[in-house]
Design an enzyme around this catalytic site. Sequence first.
Site, PDB file in Angstrom:
ATOM      1  N   LYS A 271       1.484   3.839  -3.789  1.00 22.55           N
ATOM      2  CA  LYS A 271       1.240   2.402  -3.714  1.00 22.55           C
ATOM      3  C   LYS A 271       2.205   1.762  -2.725  1.00 22.55           C
ATOM      4  O   LYS A 271       3.383   2.143  -2.646  1.00 22.55           O
ATOM      5  CB  LYS A 271       1.395   1.787  -5.110  1.00 22.55           C
ATOM      6  CG  LYS A 271       0.997   0.321  -5.208  1.00 22.55           C
ATOM      7  CD  LYS A 271       1.098  -0.156  -6.653  1.00 22.55           C
ATOM      8  CE  LYS A 271       0.753  -1.637  -6.797  1.00 22.55           C
ATOM      9  NZ  LYS A 271       0.829  -2.074  -8.207  1.00 22.55           N
TER      10      LYS A 271
ATOM     11  N   SER B 130      -3.025  -4.410 -10.134  1.00 27.12           N
ATOM     12  CA  SER B 130      -2.807  -4.466  -8.700  1.00 27.12           C
ATOM     13  C   SER B 130      -2.844  -3.089  -8.028  1.00 27.12           C
ATOM     14  O   SER B 130      -2.906  -2.997  -6.801  1.00 27.12           O
ATOM     15  CB  SER B 130      -1.448  -5.129  -8.425  1.00 27.12           C
ATOM     16  OG  SER B 130      -0.385  -4.339  -8.954  1.00 27.12           O
TER      17      SER B 130
ATOM     18  N   SER C 162      -1.087  -3.132 -14.486  1.00 22.70           N
ATOM     19  CA  SER C 162      -1.565  -2.825 -13.128  1.00 22.70           C
ATOM     20  C   SER C 162      -1.762  -1.350 -12.818  1.00 22.70           C
ATOM     21  O   SER C 162      -2.255  -1.016 -11.742  1.00 22.70           O
ATOM     22  CB  SER C 162      -0.611  -3.431 -12.094  1.00 22.70           C
ATOM     23  OG  SER C 162      -0.711  -4.829 -12.105  1.00 22.70           O
TER      24      SER C 162
END
Length: 491
Positions: free
Chosen positions: A78, A154, A178
């Site tokens: 990420k 996210s 997330s």
Amino acid sequence: MSLFDHTIKELQDKLNNKEITVTDLVKETYKQIRETDDKVQAFLTLNEEDALANAKALDEQGIDADQFPMFGMPIGIKDNIVTKGLRTTCASQILSNLDDPLYDATVVTKLKDAKAINIGKLNMDEFAMGSSNENSSMQKTRNPWNTDYVPGGSSGGSAASVAAGQVPFALGSDTGGSVRQPASYCGVVGMKPTYGRVSRFGLVAFASSLDQIGPITKTVEDNARILEVIAGQDKMDSTSANLDVPKYTEALTNDVKGLKIGVPKEYFVEGVDEAVQDSIREALKVLEAQGAEWEEVSLPHSNYAVASYYMIASSEASANLARFDGVRYGKRSENANDMMEMFKMSRSEGFGDEVKRRIMLGTFALSSGYYDAYYKKAQQVRTLIKQDFEKIFEKYDVVIGPTAPTTAFKIGEKIDDPLTMYANDLMTIPVNLAGVPAISVPCGFHPSNKMPFGLQIIGKHFDESTVYRVAHTYEQAAGYYKEKPQLGGAK
């Protein structure tokens, strides 16, 4: 060969048996990305030249899977986890010029030491603020099961890349769900470890008392293998726990006889899709058939979790993002005429609407005259939520419910309704407020849109082993992990 068809252990067995090389595996990864990412748009930055060089070096070294548990395994990371020499943006324009970070996050160092290979950086909601991946300033990632739908957020890029078979596993971060919510939306496995189990050093901070890095994988076994590598105390993170890291894979016994499950009645209310509720009840029957017992329980303060979370998270975000001002960090506006304009315009041009919204809310909550009424009150509610879990865990081993109230929604459907978007984290937020571990495992498909959703299993502090044991038992009995989206599926 498709990455869909093999677990980490199976891939390493192929490497050990000389059926494939690490270079073959890395090339296959980039081939899959080229074939699918124009539709999914999961990756922001690829690391192809360096990854192939590392693969060649590992092939020349020979194989020792016992010494290096992630030997040759491709990984996506990420884009809020710092990677030395590889662009790290948090999907924000204010960091769009951060092309050459000077250090690795601790989790990245641990994976490198275990001989994993970084494939590239994955899309996300800007600064991890969002539940759909639509808040990225770079691109909109799409759900591999149906590209008209969001992948969740996210960590939507991380979940989508695993679901699309681009990488066998990825790292995400979980502040209010997330990792787990996009895992639910994309039909993969996502673990939020206990707060302090995994170092946050090198994770760009959103809300420091809530953030936690976690793995996203196709199977529970793969998830447990990765957590064994990235967990542990870190001298660079004073909040990391000084506890030994168990062999989580040893907990995968498929034995839940006598295990006691609490099922919160607050997770089966109006707003939670009927098909999701029915599937969770079916999952409880599966675990009951395996010898577990369950009873309805109550988390009475969970109704206040969303309000408490957004007050605390926004307040911490307001403090953490103050450093991005065009001087110390971040891209500087070229349109300013003086210093004050430079500060204002750098932040105004660099941050997106959702980030600005949360900074403003947090600044208000921390301001003189409002601190006690808002931030302090939210922290008091947080304590009550934590106590709710502690009371349940005196009698029960795990708590089970839906990961999210619905399946993924269509792109653009809720982007202009932030309050409805925030409510999508209703089931995941209490876990972060309490600091306990939780995992999402695939639990079925909605009859109307055929989109996947997840079962959330919540455990006691630092008892990821029991969470993995229950998750693996259910996964193997239910078999949903075998399902693949058409996009990027087995060839």
